[in-house]
Design an enzyme around this catalytic site. Structure first.
Site, PDB file in Angstrom:
ATOM      1  CB  SER A  97      -4.384  59.352  22.059  1.00 19.84           C
ATOM      2  OG  SER A  97      -4.375  59.546  20.676  1.00 19.84           O
TER       3      SER A  97
HETATM    4  N1  SAM Z   1      -8.153  60.994  18.160  1.00 22.04           N
HETATM    5  C1  SAM Z   1      -8.192  59.558  18.092  1.00 22.04           C
HETATM    6  C2  SAM Z   1      -9.055  58.941  19.131  1.00 22.04           C
HETATM    7  O1  SAM Z   1      -9.596  59.642  19.988  1.00 22.04           O
HETATM    8  O2  SAM Z   1      -9.219  57.715  19.062  1.00 22.04           O
HETATM    9  C3  SAM Z   1      -6.844  58.901  18.092  1.00 22.04           C
HETATM   10  C4  SAM Z   1      -6.157  59.076  16.815  1.00 22.04           C
HETATM   11  S1  SAM Z   1      -4.916  57.941  16.389  1.00 22.04           S
HETATM   12  C5  SAM Z   1      -3.689  58.167  17.594  1.00 22.04           C
HETATM   13  C6  SAM Z   1      -4.309  58.811  14.961  1.00 22.04           C
HETATM   14  C7  SAM Z   1      -5.227  58.741  13.756  1.00 22.04           C
HETATM   15  O3  SAM Z   1      -4.754  59.656  12.782  1.00 22.04           O
HETATM   16  C8  SAM Z   1      -5.264  57.378  13.103  1.00 22.04           C
HETATM   17  O4  SAM Z   1      -6.578  56.910  13.063  1.00 22.04           O
HETATM   18  C9  SAM Z   1      -4.719  57.648  11.693  1.00 22.04           C
HETATM   19  O5  SAM Z   1      -5.320  56.862  10.686  1.00 22.04           O
HETATM   20  C10 SAM Z   1      -5.039  59.108  11.524  1.00 22.04           C
HETATM   21  N2  SAM Z   1      -4.249  59.841  10.535  1.00 22.04           N
HETATM   22  C11 SAM Z   1      -2.905  59.774  10.290  1.00 22.04           C
HETATM   23  N3  SAM Z   1      -2.576  60.638   9.314  1.00 22.04           N
HETATM   24  C12 SAM Z   1      -3.730  61.281   8.948  1.00 22.04           C
HETATM   25  C13 SAM Z   1      -4.042  62.298   7.990  1.00 22.04           C
HETATM   26  N4  SAM Z   1      -3.122  62.866   7.200  1.00 22.04           N
HETATM   27  N5  SAM Z   1      -5.331  62.707   7.887  1.00 22.04           N
HETATM   28  C14 SAM Z   1      -6.285  62.161   8.671  1.00 22.04           C
HETATM   29  N6  SAM Z   1      -6.053  61.190   9.585  1.00 22.04           N
HETATM   30  C15 SAM Z   1      -4.792  60.764   9.717  1.00 22.04           C
END
Ligand code: SAM
Length: 213
Positions: free
Chosen positions: A61
């Site tokens: 992000s």
């Molecule tokens: N916090 C992260 C970082 O510091 O890099 C960025 C996260 S990225 C914007 C969003 C993440 O949420 C993705 O890796 C995606 O696979 C995950 N995601 C989406 N839906 C999810 C769910 N229901 N449970 C767990 N992870 C999920």
């Protein structure tokens, strides 16, 4: 000070200029090497205030959004925190400094494994990663004093609200990939307090209590 340290200083100053006030959050941004959480070819862009691709169609992000969400949690140091969407592991690494114990759930196995590798390399051991649907929470370790969701869903997942302590805070983007708003929820004896904070952009939260995959 090496080049990356200088770039981190500059990024922290930029975020402060954009309104981030929590000194502990800014100190954590100065400390955690974001360039290790992005693909090597993008390391030169790691300290720009932008989201970057990390593979599997996902992103690390934007630093401002991460700092804003962490600031909203108002952590003091001893809390048990749940993060949904480990992604690269960067935000979890910041949480490891800001809180006591971090539990983070990622639905894509390869991302979770890569995040674990980087956290181990940095000797960060207070982060527990689980592979699965984060909208179902992590009942074994509930309740959590703070929950941060790093992907945009249609509504706050009800199970996660149950797993929040009374007085606990949840930072959650509500919306879809086209646009969302960052919302702070506080669980009080009288119900949920809601504050809409900023417009934001996030990849979709995919799961049982979120968007379909
Ligand atoms: N916090 C992260 C970082 O510091 O890099 C960025 C996260 S990225 C914007 C969003 C993440 O949420 C993705 O890796 C995606 O696979 C995950 N995601 C989406 N839906 C999810 C769910 N229901 N449970 C767990 N992870 C999920």
């Amino acid at each position: 000070m090496n080049l990356y340290e200088k770039q981190r200083e500059r990024l922290a100053a930029e975020l402060q200029g954009k309104g981030i006030r929590d000194e502990r959050v800014l100190a954590a941004i100065r400390k955690i090497p974001r360039h290790l959480f992005v693909p090597e070819a993008l390391a030169g862009q790691a300290y720009n205030n932008t989201s970057l691709p990390i593979g599997e169609g996902q992103t690390i992000s934007q630093p401002f959004t991460v700092a804003r969400m962490l600031e909203l949690l108002a952590l003091e140091g001893g809390e048990k925190v749940l993060e949904i969407g480990t992604g690269s592991g960067y935000q979890a690494a910041l949480l490891a400094i800001l809180a006591g114990q971090v539990f983070t759930i990622e639905r894509i196995e390869s991302l979770a494994r890569q995040a674990r590798k980087v956290l181990d390399r940095l000797d960060i051991y207070n982060v527990n990663i689980r592979i699965g649907d984060g909208t179902l929470g992590w009942s074994r370790y509930e309740p959590f004093e703070a929950i941060v969701i790093a992907a945009a869903g249609p509504e706050p997942p009800p199970v996660l609200l149950q797993q929040l302590t009374l007085g606990g805070r949840m930072a959650v983007p509500l919306g879809d990939h086209e646009g969302a708003e960052l919302v702070l929820l506080r669980k009080t004896a009288g119900g949920l307090e809601k504050q809409v904070v900023d417009p934001c952009r996030f990849v979709p939260l995919i799961g049982k209590d979120a968007w379909p995959g």
